[in-house]
Structures are given as structure tokens and as C-alpha cells.
Design an enzyme around this catalytic site. Structure first.
Site, PDB file in Angstrom:
ATOM      1  N   CYS A 112       0.807  -1.223   0.000  1.00 13.18           N
ATOM      2  CA  CYS A 112       0.000   0.000   0.000  1.00 13.18           C
ATOM      3  C   CYS A 112       0.840   1.273   0.000  1.00 13.18           C
ATOM      4  CB  CYS A 112      -0.961  -0.003   1.187  1.00 13.18           C
ATOM      5  SG  CYS A 112      -2.095  -1.413   1.199  1.00 13.18           S
ATOM      6  N   HIS A 254      -3.497   6.956   2.413  1.00  9.68           N
ATOM      7  CA  HIS A 254      -3.873   5.655   1.864  1.00  9.68           C
ATOM      8  C   HIS A 254      -5.265   5.298   2.352  1.00  9.68           C
ATOM      9  CE1 HIS A 254      -4.176   1.470   1.067  1.00  9.68           C
ATOM     10  NE2 HIS A 254      -3.932   1.101   2.305  1.00  9.68           N
ATOM     11  N   ASN A 284     -10.247  -0.370  -0.481  1.00  6.71           N
ATOM     12  CA  ASN A 284      -8.791  -0.248  -0.348  1.00  6.71           C
ATOM     13  C   ASN A 284      -8.161  -0.835  -1.609  1.00  6.71           C
ATOM     14  OD1 ASN A 284      -6.064  -0.686   0.224  1.00  6.71           O
ATOM     15  ND2 ASN A 284      -6.425  -1.273   2.349  1.00  6.71           N
TER      16      ASN A 284
END
Length: 333
Positions: A112, A254, A284
Site C-alpha cells: 500500500c 492511503h 482499499n
């Protein structure tokens, strides 16, 4: 004037198929309310069979080039945890499909945090004079590595891609990448992992365990580590840039879940309304998360020319990073 990498264009792309929370609840022990309360996610986009990470990356990269009014780049970097193949890297094929055959291209794997790692690599290439234009793409088809029976991960992740085109400019220009902070802690490797498929598993021999093919995450530990590391990294990069926290107009964190985003904002002392979020609609998207949020923020007007922007992310490795820039005047089409 100091040479710098300047954001000249952005682009985002998600596959057309939408999976709602109710869709997931039909085969998992979960509900729309349970997912929304814990993650802030209502829907996510998922690739259809035959669509790969490279396909998503190509479309996001094409849109970034179009947004910049550019016909090419001197370097292509793709951040991804879900490459089209273990070997070779996905980036050279993406470059070729964009008509950039012959330019250097490579992948970055930092889960990520991948886009921020790739952004730093691209910015360094520009400031060193190695490249005049760098296409930096974060792309994931994360649904391909999720255990469909694991409600702790299947409800969180989605597929998509986001990209920025960096060009050579000066630090004084809007869009210049002002500073980047990166870090890692390999002792936390098991917090976010896919155990199977690599040299570690193959060197042991024997029959691979089916469950090791899938992504696993220690959610509670990740929450605390992510908030702490993103807040620390953000403070570091703000200090190096010379910005006070209250000068930050937009936080693009993020998109892990809304609780993490709001916790990071709270740790920094930023009002939650300054956080750019799209997680409700895309979930996500790992390495695609930050650039996809930038593309969506430009499209909906959340990001406006002159905004002081703080980027931050935490991912597997463990890895983390933050960056600062002043948002440029880009077409929102």
C-alpha cells in the site's frame, strides 16, 4: 531555481464491475452495516476474468498522459502487489502498450506504500536529470489474491489504478514534489503477507499449503502501526518542507479504512473534512489508493490549484511514506 519533479497530469481507472456489501453478505457472515461501520466501504470495483493489473495500469497511464497533454514519457514505474506475472515485471509491457517501447520500465513492490516509493524513484530520476518525464502508476487487481471465504479481507479490498505524470520543472512551481519521507520495518513482515508463491515456500519443498496462496492481514496490529507510522512520517516530511500542520489544505492518506484516515488526521491535528476520501466507493486499492484518490479529488473539485497537499501511506513490509506538494492547475476532465 532548483530542479524538481512536477506533477503534470493525473489519471484513474477502475474496472466496471461493482460489488456491493449486500453482494458479499450473500456468501459471507457479514452485513452492509457491519462493513460500513468498520471500514466506511459501501462498494468496490472488481476485475472480470481475463482483466489483469496491466490492463488497469495501461488505462490509468493513458489518462494521466492525456490529462497532461503529453505524448510520452522517458521512464515508466508501476507500483503493484499483484503483477501480471511473477516474472517479468509488469511495467515494460505497460510501457509497450502505451507506445513507449524502448524506454526504461520497472516495478516497485511496497504494497500500500508502493505509489509513494515509486513517486520518490520517479522524482529522483527527474531531479538527477535521468528523465524529463516519468509516468508513475499504482495498479492492483487485489481481488485475485483474496480468500473469498475470509470476511476480514474480502470486504476491504478493491481493484483499480491511478497514475501521475511527472515532468522536469522547478521547486517553485505548483505541482512540484517538495519532499518525500520513506521507511520500513522488516520485523513486521507477517502483519501483511502472502506466504506462498515465492522462493521461501519453494525452497522448503513439499506440498504448498492452499491457504498460503491468499493475502492475510493482522487487522488490529495493522491499525495501530499504520496510524503511528503515517502520523510520524507526516510530521517528518512537514518539518522538512517547512510547513506547519495547520497549513495543510488536503490530506490524501492511503484509503485503508475511514477509521485509520480519521485517526491519522486526529493525530496530526487536522480537521477530518480536509481528508480526501474515495474509499466508500472503491475500497482499499493498495498501491493504487493514493493516485486514484488524487484523480478522484481532481475530478470532483476536492483538490484545487494552490492547495497544500500531504500524501501518506502504510503498507506491507512493513513500509510507510509521506510526501508534500502544492496542487497544480490541471484540467478536471
Amino acid at each position: 531555481m532548483t530542479r524538481a519533479a512536477v506533477i503534470a497530469g493525473v489519471g484513474g481507472h477502475v474496472p466496471p464491475r461493482i460489488v456491493t456489501n449486500d453482494d458479499l453478505a450473500r456468501h459471507l457472515d457479514t452485513s452492509d452495516q457491519w462493513i460500513r461501520t468498520r471500514t466506511g466501504i459501501a462498494t468496490r470495483h472488481v476485475v472480470d476474468p481475463g482483466t489483469s493489473t496491466g490492463d488497469l495500469a495501461v488505462e490509468a497511464g493513458r489518462r494521466a498522459l492525456e490529462n497532461a497533454g503529453a505524448d510520452g514519457a522517458d521512464l515508466v514505474i508501476v507500483a503493484t502487489t499483484t503483477p501480471d506475472r511473477p516474472c517479468p515485471a509488469t511495467a515494460p509491457a505497460v510501457a509497450d502498450r502505451l507506445g513507449l517501447t524502448g524506454v526504461p520500465a520497472f516495478d516497485v513492490a511496497a504494497v500500500c506504500s508502493g505509489f509513494l516509493y515509486a513517486l520518490q524513484a520517479g522524482a529522483a530520476a527527474v531531479t538527477a536529470g535521468f528523465a524529463g518525464r516519468v509516468l508513475v502508476i499504482g495498479a492492483e487487481s487485489f481481488s485475485t489474491i483474496l480468500d473469498p471465504e475470509d470476511r476480514t479481507t474480502s470486504v476491504i479490498f478493491g481493484d483499480g489504478a491511478g497514475a501521475v505524470l511527472l515532468r522536469a520543472g522547478t521547486r517553485e512551481e505548483p505541482g512540484a514534489v517538495l519532499d518525500v519521507d520513506l521507511g520500513s520495518d522488516g520485523s513486521l513482515a507477517d502483519l501483511i503477507t502472502v506466504r506462498g508463491g515465492g522462493a521461501e515456500e519453494r525452497s522448503r519443498g513439499g506440498t504448498p499449503r492452499p491457504e498460503d496462496r491468499y493475502f492475510r492481514m493482522d487487522g488490529k496490529s495493522v491499525f495501530f502501526a499504520a496510524v503511528r507510522r503515517m502520523a510520524q512520517s507526516s510530521r517528518t516530511v512537514l518539518e522538512r518542507t517547512g510547513w506547519q500542520v495547520e497549513q495543510v489544505d488536503r490530506l490524501v492518506a492511503h484509503q485503508a479504512n475511514t477509521r485509520i484516515i480519521h485517526a491519522v488526521a486526529e493525530q496530526l491535528g487536522l480537521p477530518p473534512e480536509r481528508a480526501v476520501t474515495n474509499i466508500e466507493h472503491v475500497g482499499n486499492t493498495s498501491a493504487a489508493s493514493v493516485p486514484l484518490a488524487l484523480a478522484d479529488g481532481l475530478a470532483d473539485g476536492t483538490l484545487r490549484a494552490g492547495h497544500r497537499v500531504l500524501l501518506t501511506a502504510f503498507g506491507g513490509g512493513a513500509t510507510w511514506g509521506s510526501a508534500t506538494l502544492t496542487w497544480p492547475d490541471l484540467p478536471a476532465g
